[in-house]
Motif scaffolding. Structure first.
Motif, PDB file in Angstrom:
ATOM      1  N   ASP A   1     -13.581  -6.706   5.778  1.00 44.15           N
ATOM      2  CA  ASP A   1     -12.513  -7.202   4.904  1.00 44.15           C
ATOM      3  C   ASP A   1     -12.212  -6.249   3.758  1.00 44.15           C
ATOM      4  N   GLY A   2     -12.635  -4.999   3.865  1.00 43.71           N
ATOM      5  CA  GLY A   2     -12.370  -4.023   2.817  1.00 43.71           C
ATOM      6  C   GLY A   2     -10.974  -3.428   2.918  1.00 43.71           C
ATOM      7  N   GLN A   3     -10.588  -2.679   1.907  1.00 44.37           N
ATOM      8  CA  GLN A   3      -9.258  -2.071   1.853  1.00 44.37           C
ATOM      9  C   GLN A   3      -9.247  -0.717   2.558  1.00 44.37           C
ATOM     10  N   THR A   4      -8.173  -0.453   3.283  1.00 44.02           N
ATOM     11  CA  THR A   4      -8.008   0.854   3.926  1.00 44.02           C
ATOM     12  C   THR A   4      -6.996   1.727   3.195  1.00 44.02           C
ATOM     13  N   SER A   5      -6.219   1.141   2.272  1.00 47.43           N
ATOM     14  CA  SER A   5      -5.268   1.929   1.486  1.00 47.43           C
ATOM     15  C   SER A   5      -5.930   2.371   0.190  1.00 47.43           C
ATOM     16  N   VAL A   6      -5.702   3.636  -0.152  1.00 46.55           N
ATOM     17  CA  VAL A   6      -6.323   4.224  -1.341  1.00 46.55           C
ATOM     18  C   VAL A   6      -5.256   4.890  -2.192  1.00 46.55           C
ATOM     19  N   PRO A   7      -5.119   4.514  -3.472  1.00 41.26           N
ATOM     20  CA  PRO A   7      -4.165   5.208  -4.345  1.00 41.26           C
ATOM     21  C   PRO A   7      -4.531   6.682  -4.478  1.00 41.26           C
ATOM     22  N   ASP A   8      -3.527   7.529  -4.484  1.00 41.37           N
ATOM     23  CA  ASP A   8      -3.748   8.969  -4.608  1.00 41.37           C
ATOM     24  C   ASP A   8      -3.600   9.360  -6.069  1.00 41.37           C
ATOM     25  N   THR A   9      -4.695   9.830  -6.672  1.00 37.05           N
ATOM     26  CA  THR A   9      -4.704  10.217  -8.077  1.00 37.05           C
ATOM     27  C   THR A   9      -5.000  11.715  -8.186  1.00 37.05           C
TER      28      THR A   9
END
Length: 345
Positions: free
Chosen positions: A187-195
């Motif tokens: 149930d974790g996130q696969t999208s990651v903000p790009d910083t």
């Protein structure tokens, strides 16, 4: 005294030039590939489908970090295969999924099942970097795009690909006693903000921690400097345990690193709220078994705990890392009796 003929002089000159260029070729090859050749010579099969090698020297990880890392498995595979082969080899991108895994930090031991539906060949990696801590770790050739029947000693290209598993450890322990394992997070996130931070895939993050972190606190500080991206199309979280007795789980939400101090981890978000997915319920059940298993002081006791929570028939390896004696003991279910023990180099 017999005089040398012009023809004889020419022939000897050609032969001399041949020796010179041959020497320069092999000397240049040794200077270019010396560390890789030494690692290749150490590569051996220790049991069917299980290999080991030792890499001592510069395997390019600092350069990988300084050029910004990588966001995807494909980017990382291209970089590392190109670096280790000095541009001669390009790596295929992996296309696989992972289903299970369990881990537990208990006393001086760190226990881990790697549950994986994709069979293949595995490697025990002994790393002695120029600028970092020594470590032992476990890799799977499929994570570098290797097929089910791929063998790292079948040709030079496949052999160099075996060395590339340095960048894709799935669990490991370094000389400071820090242990790290990668587990799928259902149930974790696969999208990651790009910083503006550097970029790492989850498996490259494990190499970072094995090379550079002495304990859980240092690991947290290091990971906070990077955007950590998922591998093989799935969300992941990391289980850590150190020689000081600290154990923690690292997860990411909206790109923010979240630490939860806990000794056990399976395949649902420890920092999450759960869900209706039946796989989450099964993961919670395994987590409860781990938390109720009690402590283990020997590898034998550790394997008894791991056997209680393994996936049959998909547990590819079980490992007990001893943080005090700096040894790793592997077994490969369904064979729980025959063990492979490796001491930190």
């Amino acid at each position: 005294m017999k005089k040398k003929t012009r023809t004889g002089i020419v022939l000897w000159s050609i032969f001399g030039l041949f020796l010179l260029f041959t020497g320069l070729f092999f000397w240049g090859g040794y200077r270019m590939f010396g560390e890789e050749m030494k690692a290749i010579r150490s590569l051996r099969e220790i049991r069917p489908g299980v290999y080991t090698f030792t890499f001592e020297g510069d395997y390019g990880f600092d350069a990988f970090l300084s050029q910004g890392g990588a966001k995807t498995d494909a980017q990382m595979a291209l970089y590392i295969a190109s670096f280790l082969s000095h541009g001669y080899i390009k790596a295929p991108a992996p296309d696989i999924t992972v289903e299970g895994c369990s881990s537990l930090g208990t006393g001086d031991l760190f226990l881990r099942n790697f549950d994986f539906s994709y069979p293949g060949n595995y490697v025990i990696i002994k790393a002695i970097p120029q600028n970092g801590y020594k470590s032992i770790s476990t890799g799977n050739f499929a994570f570098m795009g290797g097929g089910r029947d791929w063998h790292p000693v079948s040709g030079m290209k496949d052999t160099f690909m075996a060395l590339a598993t340095l960048y894709v450890p799935l669990d490991g322990m370094n000389e400071k006693g820090l242990c790290v394992a990668d587990l799928i997070s259902i149930d974790g996130q696969t999208s990651v903000p790009d910083t503006p931070k550097g970029d790492l895939t989850i498996v490259a993050a494990i190499r970072l921690l094995l090379d550079k972190a002495a304990d859980v606190d240092e690991a947290e500080e290091l990971l906070g400097k990077y955007d950590v991206f998922p591998s093989i199309g799935s969300a992941h979280h990391l289980a850590l345990s150190d020689a000081k007795g600290k154990s923690a789980v690292f997860e990411w939400k909206d790109g923010i690193l979240i630490r939860t101090d806990t000794p056990a981890l399976t395949n649902h978000e420890i920092s999450g709220e759960g869900g209706d997915d039946p796989r989450i319920a099964e993961s919670i059940s395994r987590l409860g078994k781990l938390l109720c298993a009690g402590s283990a002081t020997t590898a034998g006791e550790g394997f008894k705990i791991l056997e209680q929570v393994h996936y049959d028939p998909d547990t590819r390896w079980s490992i007990v890392y001893d943080k005090k004696n700096l040894t790793g003991t592997w077994c490969f279910p369904p064979d729980w009796e025959n063990k492979v023990e490796v001491t930190l180099p």
